[in-house]
Design an enzyme around this catalytic site. Structure first.
Site, PDB file in Angstrom:
ATOM      1  N   ARG A   3       0.811  -1.232   0.000  1.00 38.33           N
ATOM      2  CA  ARG A   3       0.000   0.000   0.000  1.00 38.33           C
ATOM      3  C   ARG A   3       0.835   1.269   0.000  1.00 38.33           C
ATOM      4  O   ARG A   3       1.910   1.315   0.591  1.00 38.33           O
ATOM      5  CB  ARG A   3      -0.925  -0.004   1.227  1.00 38.33           C
ATOM      6  CG  ARG A   3      -1.974  -1.100   1.141  1.00 38.33           C
ATOM      7  CD  ARG A   3      -2.804  -1.231   2.399  1.00 38.33           C
ATOM      8  NE  ARG A   3      -3.871  -2.208   2.181  1.00 38.33           N
ATOM      9  CZ  ARG A   3      -3.713  -3.527   2.293  1.00 38.33           C
ATOM     10  NH1 ARG A   3      -2.549  -4.028   2.637  1.00 38.33           N
ATOM     11  NH2 ARG A   3      -4.716  -4.350   2.043  1.00 38.33           N
TER      12      ARG A   3
ATOM     13  N   HIS B 189      -0.970  -2.617  -4.652  1.00 36.68           N
ATOM     14  CA  HIS B 189      -0.499  -3.555  -5.680  1.00 36.68           C
ATOM     15  C   HIS B 189      -0.587  -2.997  -7.106  1.00 36.68           C
ATOM     16  O   HIS B 189      -1.016  -3.702  -8.035  1.00 36.68           O
ATOM     17  CB  HIS B 189      -1.282  -4.873  -5.600  1.00 36.68           C
ATOM     18  CG  HIS B 189      -1.002  -5.685  -4.359  1.00 36.68           C
ATOM     19  ND1 HIS B 189       0.124  -5.559  -3.598  1.00 36.68           N
ATOM     20  CD2 HIS B 189      -1.741  -6.668  -3.752  1.00 36.68           C
ATOM     21  CE1 HIS B 189       0.080  -6.421  -2.584  1.00 36.68           C
ATOM     22  NE2 HIS B 189      -1.034  -7.098  -2.642  1.00 36.68           N
TER      23      HIS B 189
ATOM     24  N   HIS C  87       2.991 -12.845  -5.991  1.00 37.78           N
ATOM     25  CA  HIS C  87       1.956 -13.003  -4.975  1.00 37.78           C
ATOM     26  C   HIS C  87       1.416 -14.442  -4.922  1.00 37.78           C
ATOM     27  O   HIS C  87       0.216 -14.654  -4.762  1.00 37.78           O
ATOM     28  CB  HIS C  87       0.829 -12.012  -5.263  1.00 37.78           C
ATOM     29  CG  HIS C  87       0.076 -11.558  -4.061  1.00 37.78           C
ATOM     30  ND1 HIS C  87      -0.798 -12.379  -3.393  1.00 37.78           N
ATOM     31  CD2 HIS C  87       0.073 -10.381  -3.398  1.00 37.78           C
ATOM     32  CE1 HIS C  87      -1.324 -11.701  -2.377  1.00 37.78           C
ATOM     33  NE2 HIS C  87      -0.801 -10.489  -2.356  1.00 37.78           N
TER      34      HIS C  87
ATOM     35  N   TYR D 224       0.334 -17.906  -3.423  1.00 36.75           N
ATOM     36  CA  TYR D 224      -0.151 -18.422  -2.139  1.00 36.75           C
ATOM     37  C   TYR D 224       0.311 -19.866  -2.057  1.00 36.75           C
ATOM     38  O   TYR D 224      -0.118 -20.696  -2.855  1.00 36.75           O
ATOM     39  CB  TYR D 224      -1.682 -18.415  -2.084  1.00 36.75           C
ATOM     40  CG  TYR D 224      -2.362 -17.074  -2.035  1.00 36.75           C
ATOM     41  CD1 TYR D 224      -2.312 -16.194  -3.110  1.00 36.75           C
ATOM     42  CD2 TYR D 224      -3.105 -16.701  -0.922  1.00 36.75           C
ATOM     43  CE1 TYR D 224      -2.976 -14.966  -3.072  1.00 36.75           C
ATOM     44  CE2 TYR D 224      -3.772 -15.480  -0.876  1.00 36.75           C
ATOM     45  CZ  TYR D 224      -3.701 -14.619  -1.955  1.00 36.75           C
ATOM     46  OH  TYR D 224      -4.364 -13.423  -1.917  1.00 36.75           O
TER      47      TYR D 224
ATOM     48  N   ASP E 208      -0.314  -9.944   8.147  1.00 35.57           N
ATOM     49  CA  ASP E 208      -0.286  -9.238   6.865  1.00 35.57           C
ATOM     50  C   ASP E 208       0.844  -8.211   6.969  1.00 35.57           C
ATOM     51  O   ASP E 208       0.657  -7.051   6.646  1.00 35.57           O
ATOM     52  CB  ASP E 208      -1.652  -8.546   6.639  1.00 35.57           C
ATOM     53  CG  ASP E 208      -1.865  -8.174   5.182  1.00 35.57           C
ATOM     54  OD1 ASP E 208      -0.879  -8.198   4.418  1.00 35.57           O
ATOM     55  OD2 ASP E 208      -3.014  -7.850   4.816  1.00 35.57           O
TER      56      ASP E 208
ATOM     57  N   GLU F  73       5.820 -12.572   0.311  1.00 38.92           N
ATOM     58  CA  GLU F  73       6.081 -11.601  -0.753  1.00 38.92           C
ATOM     59  C   GLU F  73       7.397 -10.879  -0.473  1.00 38.92           C
ATOM     60  O   GLU F  73       7.448  -9.980   0.353  1.00 38.92           O
ATOM     61  CB  GLU F  73       4.930 -10.595  -0.828  1.00 38.92           C
ATOM     62  CG  GLU F  73       3.570 -11.233  -0.994  1.00 38.92           C
ATOM     63  CD  GLU F  73       2.450 -10.280  -0.594  1.00 38.92           C
ATOM     64  OE1 GLU F  73       2.381  -9.151  -1.104  1.00 38.92           O
ATOM     65  OE2 GLU F  73       1.640 -10.654   0.271  1.00 38.92           O
TER      66      GLU F  73
HETATM   67  C1  FUC Z   1      -1.606  -8.973   0.411  1.00 33.28           C
HETATM   68  C2  FUC Z   1      -2.014  -8.094   1.534  1.00 33.28           C
HETATM   69  C3  FUC Z   1      -3.226  -7.376   1.388  1.00 33.28           C
HETATM   70  C4  FUC Z   1      -4.255  -7.858   0.417  1.00 33.28           C
HETATM   71  C5  FUC Z   1      -3.757  -8.699  -0.700  1.00 33.28           C
HETATM   72  C6  FUC Z   1      -4.736  -9.564  -1.393  1.00 33.28           C
HETATM   73  O1  FUC Z   1      -0.424  -8.614  -0.187  1.00 33.28           O
HETATM   74  O2  FUC Z   1      -0.980  -7.260   2.008  1.00 33.28           O
HETATM   75  O3  FUC Z   1      -3.763  -6.965   2.601  1.00 33.28           O
HETATM   76  O4  FUC Z   1      -5.337  -8.357   0.990  1.00 33.28           O
HETATM   77  O5  FUC Z   1      -2.582  -9.301  -0.529  1.00 33.28           O
END
Ligand code: FUC
Length: 350
Positions: free
Chosen positions: A80, A105, A179, A181, A253, A314
Protein backbone atom coordinates in the site's frame (compact mmCIF):
# COMPACT_ATOMS: atom_id res chain seq x y z
CA UNK A 1 13.40 -31.38 -19.53
CA UNK A 2 10.35 -30.15 -21.39
CA UNK A 3 8.76 -26.85 -22.32
CA UNK A 4 5.34 -26.51 -23.89
CA UNK A 5 2.97 -23.66 -24.65
CA UNK A 6 -0.76 -23.77 -25.22
CA UNK A 7 -3.77 -21.49 -25.34
CA UNK A 8 -5.19 -20.88 -21.84
CA UNK A 9 -8.05 -18.52 -22.62
CA UNK A 10 -8.85 -14.98 -23.73
CA UNK A 11 -8.99 -11.48 -22.26
CA UNK A 12 -10.86 -8.82 -24.26
CA UNK A 13 -10.48 -10.91 -27.40
CA UNK A 14 -6.74 -11.35 -26.89
CA UNK A 15 -5.34 -14.85 -26.46
CA UNK A 16 -3.73 -15.85 -23.16
CA UNK A 17 -1.00 -18.49 -23.40
CA UNK A 18 0.24 -20.86 -20.72
CA UNK A 19 3.81 -22.11 -20.51
CA UNK A 20 4.71 -25.35 -18.75
CA UNK A 21 8.29 -25.93 -17.59
CA UNK A 22 9.14 -29.50 -16.53
CA UNK A 23 12.59 -30.43 -15.20
CA UNK A 24 14.43 -33.79 -15.21
CA UNK A 25 12.90 -34.72 -11.83
CA UNK A 26 9.35 -34.12 -13.04
CA UNK A 27 8.85 -30.87 -11.11
CA UNK A 28 6.46 -28.66 -13.06
CA UNK A 29 5.82 -24.90 -13.07
CA UNK A 30 2.92 -23.55 -15.12
CA UNK A 31 2.49 -19.82 -15.77
CA UNK A 32 0.38 -17.66 -18.07
CA UNK A 33 1.24 -14.44 -19.89
CA UNK A 34 -1.70 -12.63 -18.18
CA UNK A 35 -0.16 -11.11 -15.04
CA UNK A 36 2.78 -13.59 -15.26
CA UNK A 37 0.47 -15.67 -13.08
CA UNK A 38 1.90 -18.94 -11.77
CA UNK A 39 -1.08 -21.27 -11.96
CA UNK A 40 0.61 -24.42 -10.67
CA UNK A 41 3.82 -25.68 -9.05
CA UNK A 42 4.00 -29.47 -8.78
CA UNK A 43 6.65 -30.92 -6.43
CA UNK A 44 7.17 -34.27 -4.66
CA UNK A 45 6.29 -34.96 -1.02
CA UNK A 46 8.54 -37.23 1.07
CA UNK A 47 7.00 -40.34 -0.53
CA UNK A 48 7.54 -38.96 -4.01
CA UNK A 49 3.88 -37.99 -4.66
CA UNK A 50 3.79 -35.11 -7.14
CA UNK A 51 1.18 -32.54 -6.08
CA UNK A 52 0.44 -28.87 -6.61
CA UNK A 53 1.57 -26.45 -3.85
CA UNK A 54 0.07 -23.08 -4.92
CA UNK A 55 -3.46 -21.67 -5.23
CA UNK A 56 -4.50 -21.33 -8.85
CA UNK A 57 -7.19 -21.97 -11.45
CA UNK A 58 -7.42 -23.86 -14.73
CA UNK A 59 -9.51 -21.23 -16.55
CA UNK A 60 -9.16 -17.57 -17.46
CA UNK A 61 -12.77 -16.91 -16.42
CA UNK A 62 -11.99 -17.83 -12.81
CA UNK A 63 -8.97 -15.52 -12.72
CA UNK A 64 -11.17 -12.65 -13.99
CA UNK A 65 -13.91 -13.31 -11.44
CA UNK A 66 -12.23 -14.39 -8.23
CA UNK A 67 -8.48 -14.07 -8.02
CA UNK A 68 -7.00 -12.11 -5.08
CA UNK A 69 -3.68 -11.80 -6.98
CA UNK A 70 -3.17 -15.61 -7.01
CA UNK A 71 0.37 -16.27 -8.31
CA UNK A 72 0.65 -12.91 -10.06
CA UNK A 73 3.49 -10.44 -10.41
CA UNK A 74 2.30 -7.32 -8.61
CA UNK A 75 3.53 -3.82 -9.42
CA UNK A 76 4.55 -1.22 -10.17
CA UNK A 77 4.37 -1.00 -6.40
CA UNK A 78 3.59 -4.02 -4.21
CA UNK A 79 1.73 -3.22 -1.00
CA UNK A 80 0.00 0.00 0.00
CA UNK A 81 0.83 3.68 -0.57
CA UNK A 82 -1.12 5.92 1.81
CA UNK A 83 -3.63 8.14 -0.02
CA UNK A 84 -2.09 6.93 -3.28
CA UNK A 85 -0.03 10.09 -3.60
CA UNK A 86 3.64 10.91 -3.35
CA UNK A 87 6.15 13.57 -4.29
CA UNK A 88 9.24 13.17 -6.40
CA UNK A 89 11.53 16.16 -7.09
CA UNK A 90 8.81 18.59 -5.99
CA UNK A 91 6.18 17.12 -8.29
CA UNK A 92 3.07 15.48 -6.82
CA UNK A 93 1.75 12.27 -8.34
CA UNK A 94 -1.69 10.81 -7.68
CA UNK A 95 -2.06 7.08 -8.20
CA UNK A 96 -5.25 5.06 -8.51
CA UNK A 97 -6.92 4.66 -5.11
CA UNK A 98 -8.13 1.06 -5.24
CA UNK A 99 -8.09 0.08 -1.54
CA UNK A 100 -9.92 2.20 1.10
CA UNK A 101 -8.66 5.43 -0.44
CA UNK A 102 -5.15 4.03 -0.65
CA UNK A 103 -3.15 2.54 -3.51
CA UNK A 104 -2.59 -1.23 -3.48
CA UNK A 105 -0.50 -3.55 -5.68
CA UNK A 106 -0.13 -1.17 -8.63
CA UNK A 107 -3.74 0.02 -8.92
CA UNK A 108 -6.86 -1.00 -10.84
CA UNK A 109 -4.99 -2.50 -13.74
CA UNK A 110 -1.57 -3.34 -12.36
CA UNK A 111 1.01 -5.80 -13.69
CA UNK A 112 -1.26 -8.65 -12.56
CA UNK A 113 -3.98 -7.69 -15.08
CA UNK A 114 -2.06 -7.05 -18.29
CA UNK A 115 -0.83 -9.40 -20.98
CA UNK A 116 2.97 -9.74 -21.18
CA UNK A 117 5.12 -10.91 -24.10
CA UNK A 118 6.69 -14.29 -23.49
CA UNK A 119 9.82 -16.01 -24.73
CA UNK A 120 11.10 -19.46 -23.85
CA UNK A 121 14.82 -20.06 -23.29
CA UNK A 122 16.39 -23.46 -22.68
CA UNK A 123 19.93 -24.44 -21.80
CA UNK A 124 21.63 -27.52 -20.34
CA UNK A 125 20.92 -26.79 -16.69
CA UNK A 126 17.66 -24.88 -16.71
CA UNK A 127 14.59 -23.80 -18.61
CA UNK A 128 13.13 -20.29 -18.51
CA UNK A 129 10.26 -18.19 -19.67
CA UNK A 130 10.96 -14.48 -19.97
CA UNK A 131 7.97 -12.14 -19.69
CA UNK A 132 8.31 -8.51 -20.81
CA UNK A 133 5.96 -5.54 -20.64
CA UNK A 134 6.20 -1.83 -21.37
CA UNK A 135 4.26 0.17 -18.80
CA UNK A 136 3.55 3.57 -20.35
CA UNK A 137 4.28 6.96 -18.77
CA UNK A 138 1.31 7.81 -16.51
CA UNK A 139 -0.04 4.26 -16.30
CA UNK A 140 -2.09 4.01 -13.06
CA UNK A 141 -0.59 7.43 -12.26
CA UNK A 142 3.11 6.47 -12.20
CA UNK A 143 5.74 8.61 -13.94
CA UNK A 144 8.00 7.23 -16.68
CA UNK A 145 7.86 4.65 -19.43
CA UNK A 146 8.96 1.56 -17.56
CA UNK A 147 10.39 -1.45 -19.38
CA UNK A 148 9.77 -4.49 -17.22
CA UNK A 149 11.18 -7.97 -17.56
CA UNK A 150 10.39 -10.98 -15.34
CA UNK A 151 12.20 -14.29 -15.80
CA UNK A 152 10.94 -17.59 -14.38
CA UNK A 153 13.66 -20.26 -14.34
CA UNK A 154 13.40 -23.91 -13.29
CA UNK A 155 16.59 -25.86 -12.60
CA UNK A 156 17.06 -29.62 -12.41
CA UNK A 157 17.65 -29.40 -8.65
CA UNK A 158 14.03 -28.28 -8.01
CA UNK A 159 14.97 -24.65 -7.64
CA UNK A 160 12.60 -22.14 -9.17
CA UNK A 161 13.80 -18.55 -9.42
CA UNK A 162 12.20 -15.24 -10.31
CA UNK A 163 14.34 -12.37 -11.60
CA UNK A 164 12.97 -8.89 -12.11
CA UNK A 165 14.57 -6.19 -14.24
CA UNK A 166 13.27 -2.68 -14.91
CA UNK A 167 14.39 0.60 -16.39
CA UNK A 168 12.48 3.89 -16.65
CA UNK A 169 12.97 7.03 -18.74
CA UNK A 170 11.91 9.20 -15.74
CA UNK A 171 12.54 9.05 -12.02
CA UNK A 172 9.84 6.77 -10.59
CA UNK A 173 8.91 4.26 -7.87
CA UNK A 174 9.33 0.52 -8.15
CA UNK A 175 8.63 -2.40 -5.83
CA UNK A 176 7.64 -5.67 -7.48
CA UNK A 177 6.99 -9.11 -6.08
CA UNK A 178 5.22 -12.36 -6.81
CA UNK A 179 1.96 -13.00 -4.97
CA UNK A 180 1.87 -16.83 -4.93
CA UNK A 181 -0.15 -18.42 -2.14
CA UNK A 182 1.70 -21.52 -0.96
CA UNK A 183 0.12 -24.60 0.59
CA UNK A 184 2.63 -27.42 0.96
CA UNK A 185 0.04 -30.05 1.98
CA UNK A 186 -0.38 -30.84 -1.72
CA UNK A 187 -3.52 -30.26 -3.83
CA UNK A 188 -4.99 -28.17 -0.95
CA UNK A 189 -5.58 -31.15 1.34
CA UNK A 190 -5.28 -29.03 4.50
CA UNK A 191 -5.15 -25.36 5.53
CA UNK A 192 -1.77 -23.73 6.20
CA UNK A 193 -2.32 -23.41 9.98
CA UNK A 194 0.08 -26.25 10.85
CA UNK A 195 2.78 -25.02 8.47
CA UNK A 196 5.91 -24.03 10.37
CA UNK A 197 7.71 -20.88 9.27
CA UNK A 198 11.27 -19.83 10.12
CA UNK A 199 12.32 -16.25 9.30
CA UNK A 200 15.69 -14.59 9.78
CA UNK A 201 14.03 -11.41 10.94
CA UNK A 202 14.42 -9.40 14.13
CA UNK A 203 11.83 -6.74 13.40
CA UNK A 204 8.62 -6.02 11.54
CA UNK A 205 6.51 -3.00 10.61
CA UNK A 206 3.62 -1.98 12.84
CA UNK A 207 0.43 -1.50 10.80
CA UNK A 208 -2.57 0.77 11.34
CA UNK A 209 -6.23 -0.26 10.89
CA UNK A 210 -5.93 0.25 7.10
CA UNK A 211 -2.91 -2.09 7.06
CA UNK A 212 -0.58 0.82 6.27
CA UNK A 213 2.78 1.03 8.11
CA UNK A 214 2.65 3.54 11.00
CA UNK A 215 6.40 4.15 10.65
CA UNK A 216 7.21 2.20 13.84
CA UNK A 217 9.60 -0.72 13.50
CA UNK A 218 8.86 -3.26 16.25
CA UNK A 219 11.30 -5.79 17.65
CA UNK A 220 10.23 -9.44 17.55
CA UNK A 221 11.95 -9.93 20.93
CA UNK A 222 9.11 -8.00 22.57
CA UNK A 223 6.28 -9.75 20.71
CA UNK A 224 6.71 -13.54 20.65
CA UNK A 225 3.91 -14.10 18.10
CA UNK A 226 6.10 -12.28 15.56
CA UNK A 227 9.29 -14.08 16.50
CA UNK A 228 9.87 -16.67 13.77
CA UNK A 229 13.63 -16.96 14.32
CA UNK A 230 13.41 -20.46 15.79
CA UNK A 231 10.37 -21.53 13.77
CA UNK A 232 6.71 -21.09 14.73
CA UNK A 233 3.45 -22.50 13.41
CA UNK A 234 1.08 -20.11 11.66
CA UNK A 235 -1.66 -21.32 14.03
CA UNK A 236 -0.02 -19.68 17.08
CA UNK A 237 -0.35 -16.24 15.48
CA UNK A 238 -3.91 -16.93 14.41
CA UNK A 239 -4.85 -17.77 18.00
CA UNK A 240 -2.94 -14.74 19.34
CA UNK A 241 -4.81 -11.88 21.04
CA UNK A 242 -2.12 -9.36 20.09
CA UNK A 243 -3.58 -6.21 18.49
CA UNK A 244 -1.34 -6.56 15.42
CA UNK A 245 -2.60 -10.11 14.77
CA UNK A 246 -6.22 -9.04 15.31
CA UNK A 247 -6.05 -6.09 12.90
CA UNK A 248 -4.55 -8.34 10.24
CA UNK A 249 -7.81 -10.34 10.41
CA UNK A 250 -6.46 -12.85 12.97
CA UNK A 251 -3.15 -13.74 11.45
CA UNK A 252 -0.46 -11.86 9.60
CA UNK A 253 -0.29 -9.24 6.86
CA UNK A 254 3.06 -7.76 7.92
CA UNK A 255 6.39 -6.82 6.36
CA UNK A 256 9.30 -8.48 8.21
CA UNK A 257 12.76 -6.92 7.77
CA UNK A 258 15.29 -9.53 6.76
CA UNK A 259 18.59 -9.64 8.64
CA UNK A 260 20.28 -11.85 6.07
CA UNK A 261 20.24 -11.95 2.31
CA UNK A 262 20.55 -14.99 0.10
CA UNK A 263 21.17 -17.32 3.06
CA UNK A 264 18.09 -19.51 3.59
CA UNK A 265 16.36 -16.58 5.27
CA UNK A 266 12.82 -17.96 4.84
CA UNK A 267 11.94 -21.64 5.45
CA UNK A 268 8.40 -23.02 5.28
CA UNK A 269 7.72 -26.63 6.34
CA UNK A 270 4.77 -28.95 6.34
CA UNK A 271 5.38 -31.89 8.67
CA UNK A 272 2.71 -34.19 7.32
CA UNK A 273 3.77 -34.13 3.66
CA UNK A 274 7.44 -33.57 4.56
CA UNK A 275 7.67 -30.73 2.02
CA UNK A 276 10.08 -27.86 2.68
CA UNK A 277 10.28 -24.56 0.79
CA UNK A 278 13.43 -22.50 1.28
CA UNK A 279 13.39 -18.94 -0.04
CA UNK A 280 16.44 -16.77 -0.64
CA UNK A 281 16.16 -13.16 -1.76
CA UNK A 282 18.13 -9.96 -2.21
CA UNK A 283 15.10 -7.90 -1.11
CA UNK A 284 15.11 -6.10 2.27
CA UNK A 285 11.83 -7.61 3.49
CA UNK A 286 9.15 -10.24 3.14
CA UNK A 287 5.44 -9.65 3.65
CA UNK A 288 3.81 -12.60 5.39
CA UNK A 289 0.13 -12.67 4.42
CA UNK A 290 -1.91 -15.58 5.78
CA UNK A 291 -4.84 -15.26 3.39
CA UNK A 292 -6.98 -13.60 6.05
CA UNK A 293 -9.09 -11.61 3.59
CA UNK A 294 -9.86 -14.51 1.32
CA UNK A 295 -13.50 -14.69 0.23
CA UNK A 296 -15.31 -17.99 0.63
CA UNK A 297 -17.75 -17.77 -2.29
CA UNK A 298 -15.86 -19.76 -4.91
CA UNK A 299 -13.91 -22.97 -5.33
CA UNK A 300 -10.28 -23.55 -6.22
CA UNK A 301 -9.86 -26.73 -8.28
CA UNK A 302 -12.79 -28.24 -6.41
CA UNK A 303 -11.78 -27.01 -2.93
CA UNK A 304 -13.88 -24.40 -1.10
CA UNK A 305 -11.95 -21.12 -0.83
CA UNK A 306 -11.50 -19.83 2.71
CA UNK A 307 -9.18 -17.99 5.07
CA UNK A 308 -5.84 -19.72 5.71
CA UNK A 309 -6.03 -21.92 2.61
CA UNK A 310 -2.73 -20.45 1.41
CA UNK A 311 -0.02 -18.11 2.61
CA UNK A 312 2.03 -15.55 0.72
CA UNK A 313 5.69 -14.77 1.28
CA UNK A 314 6.08 -11.60 -0.75
CA UNK A 315 9.76 -10.68 -0.97
CA UNK A 316 9.90 -6.95 -1.62
CA UNK A 317 10.80 -3.42 -0.51
CA UNK A 318 8.79 -1.82 2.29
CA UNK A 319 5.21 -0.67 1.63
CA UNK A 320 4.60 3.09 1.76
CA UNK A 321 8.39 3.64 1.90
CA UNK A 322 8.01 6.95 0.03
CA UNK A 323 6.36 8.44 3.15
CA UNK A 324 8.96 7.11 5.61
CA UNK A 325 12.48 8.40 4.98
CA UNK A 326 13.94 5.87 7.47
CA UNK A 327 12.71 2.92 5.31
CA UNK A 328 14.93 1.66 2.45
CA UNK A 329 14.14 3.72 -0.66
CA UNK A 330 12.05 2.38 -3.55
CA UNK A 331 12.93 5.26 -5.90
CA UNK A 332 14.34 4.32 -9.29
CA UNK A 333 16.34 7.00 -11.09
CA UNK A 334 15.97 7.72 -14.78
CA UNK A 335 18.07 5.17 -16.70
CA UNK A 336 19.04 3.22 -13.57
CA UNK A 337 18.56 -0.54 -13.87
CA UNK A 338 16.46 -2.21 -11.16
CA UNK A 339 17.38 -5.84 -10.60
CA UNK A 340 16.19 -8.34 -8.03
CA UNK A 341 16.07 -12.12 -7.66
CA UNK A 342 14.19 -14.47 -5.35
CA UNK A 343 14.85 -18.22 -5.34
CA UNK A 344 12.41 -20.91 -4.19
CA UNK A 345 13.98 -24.29 -3.45
CA UNK A 346 11.66 -27.27 -2.94
CA UNK A 347 12.98 -30.22 -0.91
CA UNK A 348 11.65 -32.76 1.59
CA UNK A 349 12.53 -33.24 5.26
CA UNK A 350 15.57 -35.39 6.07
C1 FUC B 1 -1.61 -8.97 0.41
C2 FUC B 1 -2.01 -8.09 1.53
C3 FUC B 1 -3.23 -7.38 1.39
C4 FUC B 1 -4.26 -7.86 0.42
C5 FUC B 1 -3.76 -8.70 -0.70
C6 FUC B 1 -4.74 -9.56 -1.39
O1 FUC B 1 -0.42 -8.61 -0.19
O2 FUC B 1 -0.98 -7.26 2.01
O3 FUC B 1 -3.76 -6.96 2.60
O4 FUC B 1 -5.34 -8.36 0.99
O5 FUC B 1 -2.58 -9.30 -0.53
Amino acid sequence: MKVSQEKFGEVNGQPVTSTTLVNNQGMEVVSIDYGCIITKITVPDEKGNMENVVLGFDSMEEYKMHSPYFGAVVGRFAGRIKGGHFELDGQTYQLEKNNNGNHLHGGLRGFDKVIWNSQVITDENAISVVYSYLSGDGEEGYPGNLEMKVTYTLSHTNEFSISYEAVSDKKTLINVTNHSYFNLSGDLKRDILDHELTLKSESFLELDEELIPTGEILSVKDIPFFDFREGRTIKSGVESEHAQNILAGKGYDHPFLLTENEKKEIILKDDESGRVLTIETDQPSVVLYTGTQMASDFTIRGVQSRKYLGLCLETQGLPDSIHHPHFPSSILDKGEVYRSTTKYLFTVME
